[in-house]
Design a protein around this motif. Structure first.
Motif, short mmCIF file in Angstrom:
data_model
loop_
_atom_site.label_atom_id
_atom_site.label_comp_id
_atom_site.label_asym_id
_atom_site.label_seq_id
_atom_site.Cartn_x
_atom_site.Cartn_y
_atom_site.Cartn_z
N SER A 6 -27.75 -12.24 -14.36
CA SER A 6 -28.84 -12.05 -15.32
C SER A 6 -28.71 -10.70 -15.98
O SER A 6 -28.19 -9.76 -15.39
CB SER A 6 -30.20 -12.15 -14.62
OG SER A 6 -30.35 -11.12 -13.69
N ARG A 7 -29.18 -10.62 -17.24
CA ARG A 7 -29.17 -9.37 -17.98
C ARG A 7 -30.51 -9.23 -18.69
O ARG A 7 -31.12 -10.20 -19.09
CB ARG A 7 -28.04 -9.37 -19.01
CG ARG A 7 -26.67 -9.53 -18.40
CD ARG A 7 -25.61 -9.59 -19.46
NE ARG A 7 -25.61 -8.35 -20.24
CZ ARG A 7 -24.87 -8.18 -21.33
NH1 ARG A 7 -24.11 -9.15 -21.75
NH2 ARG A 7 -24.90 -7.04 -21.99
N GLY A 8 -30.95 -8.01 -18.86
CA GLY A 8 -32.18 -7.78 -19.58
C GLY A 8 -33.39 -8.28 -18.83
O GLY A 8 -33.97 -9.30 -19.19
N ILE A 22 -39.36 -19.46 -22.04
CA ILE A 22 -38.67 -20.44 -22.86
C ILE A 22 -37.16 -20.32 -22.64
O ILE A 22 -36.58 -19.24 -22.81
CB ILE A 22 -38.97 -20.23 -24.36
CG1 ILE A 22 -40.47 -20.39 -24.63
CG2 ILE A 22 -38.17 -21.21 -25.22
CD1 ILE A 22 -40.87 -20.04 -26.05
N GLY A 23 -36.53 -21.41 -22.23
CA GLY A 23 -35.09 -21.43 -22.07
C GLY A 23 -34.41 -21.54 -23.42
O GLY A 23 -34.97 -22.10 -24.37
N MET A 24 -33.20 -21.00 -23.52
CA MET A 24 -32.46 -21.13 -24.78
C MET A 24 -30.96 -21.20 -24.52
O MET A 24 -30.42 -20.44 -23.72
CB MET A 24 -32.75 -19.97 -25.73
CG MET A 24 -32.05 -20.15 -27.09
SD MET A 24 -32.57 -18.95 -28.32
CE MET A 24 -31.81 -17.45 -27.64
N VAL A 25 -30.31 -22.10 -25.21
CA VAL A 25 -28.85 -22.16 -25.24
C VAL A 25 -28.43 -21.97 -26.69
O VAL A 25 -29.11 -22.41 -27.61
CB VAL A 25 -28.31 -23.50 -24.69
CG1 VAL A 25 -28.51 -23.57 -23.18
CG2 VAL A 25 -28.97 -24.70 -25.36
N GLY A 26 -27.30 -21.28 -26.87
CA GLY A 26 -26.88 -20.93 -28.23
C GLY A 26 -27.37 -19.55 -28.61
O GLY A 26 -27.63 -19.27 -29.78
N VAL A 48 -35.26 -17.04 -21.69
CA VAL A 48 -34.29 -17.14 -20.60
C VAL A 48 -33.06 -17.80 -21.20
O VAL A 48 -33.04 -19.00 -21.45
CB VAL A 48 -34.83 -17.98 -19.42
CG1 VAL A 48 -33.78 -18.05 -18.32
CG2 VAL A 48 -36.13 -17.39 -18.89
N GLY A 49 -32.05 -16.98 -21.49
CA GLY A 49 -30.85 -17.50 -22.12
C GLY A 49 -29.83 -17.99 -21.11
O GLY A 49 -29.73 -17.46 -20.00
N MET A 63 -35.32 -9.99 -22.15
CA MET A 63 -35.04 -11.38 -21.80
C MET A 63 -34.21 -11.41 -20.52
O MET A 63 -33.82 -10.37 -19.99
CB MET A 63 -34.25 -12.06 -22.92
CG MET A 63 -32.87 -11.42 -23.12
SD MET A 63 -31.83 -12.31 -24.30
CE MET A 63 -31.59 -13.88 -23.47
N GLU A 64 -33.94 -12.61 -20.06
CA GLU A 64 -33.00 -12.84 -18.97
C GLU A 64 -31.84 -13.64 -19.53
O GLU A 64 -32.06 -14.57 -20.30
CB GLU A 64 -33.66 -13.61 -17.84
CG GLU A 64 -34.78 -12.88 -17.12
CD GLU A 64 -35.50 -13.80 -16.15
OE1 GLU A 64 -35.12 -13.85 -14.98
OE2 GLU A 64 -36.45 -14.48 -16.59
#
Length: 250
Positions: A6-8, A22-26, A48-49, A63-64
């Motif tokens: 994890s970062r951030g 909120i999860g995110m891809v891209g 959460v990327g 963010m994570e």
């Protein structure tokens, strides 16, 4: 889950309501980076990327970021339990080597597998960034795949699915100069007012508006499947900005 990093880390202020997760891809694309920057400027949502490789996060990101192979993304969803997923995954015809199978592997197969993994982990909302002109009957392979992907994701079973169909995206892409796209962005404001109304869906739109719309729609509670053109995204973006301003005042 030692293979995930994890970062951030998320920051919270005493007494404040916890941000919507909120999860995110891209996350490395134009829309993904703008979603991170915009969400980081408020306390309404925290991203959460999930990505396949490490990347430099936008300055000031709160963010994570989890790094894992796609087959492990479901484990991330299970661990962090986001309520919604923003999917801004996508490649270009050029990056795919103009190979139909390679293009479909990202813009359809990976998106569908991610959607299924998120749904299995309890995610109830999904926002899918597609493209204006997506149509199964289109002569463009790109547009055919976009439409097919929309239909496949619609069958996954989310409580709410929002499909965004932006026209030409305006905004600076980090480390990804596209000459033809740059020229199009330059001339678009000059020629768009002259085009017939039937071409309005293809008009250029600022990436910030799409990102704000994605964030606002990800937090909606009403159930259903909704498709948003440029004008609908502009309305959703205005609503997000209004709520963000009110949140700051409170």
């Amino acid at each position: 889950m030692s293979n995930l990093r994890s970062r951030g880390p998320e920051r919270r202020t005493m007494g404040q309501k916890a941000p919507e997760r909120i999860g995110m891809v891209g996350a490395t694309g134009l829309i993904g980076r703008r979603v991170i920057q915009i969400s980081s400027a408020s306390d309404m949502a925290r991203i959460v990327g999930i990505a396949r490789r490490e990347s430099v996060l936008p300055e000031g990101a709160r963010m994570e970021m989890f790094v894992a192979e796609p087959e492990k993304w479901g484990e991330v969803f299970e661990a962090v339990k986001p309520r919604a997923l923003i999917c801004a995954l996508g490649t270009t015809w050029k990056k795919a080597g103009r190979d139909e199978e390679a293009f479909r592997a990202v813009d359809q197969d990976l998106i569908l597998k991610t959607a299924e993994a998120a749904k299995a982990a309890g995610v109830v909302n999904m926002v899918l960034v597609s493209a204006a002109g997506a149509n199964r009957q289109s002569k463009s392979f790109y547009m055919q795949v976009k439409a097919e992907t929309e239909d496949l994701v619609s069958k996954v079973g989310f409580k709410r699915l929002d499909v965004l169909r932006p026209g030409l995206l305006r905004g600076a892409r980090a480390g990804d100069f596209r000459f033809a796209e740059k020229v199009a962005m330059t001339v678009a404001p000059l020629i768009e007012p002259l085009l017939p109304s039937s071409y309005e869906m293809y008009h250029s739109i600022d990436a910030d508006i799409v990102a704000q719309a994605a964030l606002g729609l990800a937090m909606r509670r009403a159930a259903g499947r909704f498709t948003h053109d440029n004008e609908a995204m502009k309305r959703a973006a205005r609503e997000w900005r209004a709520k963000a301003e009110k949140d700051e005042e409170d």
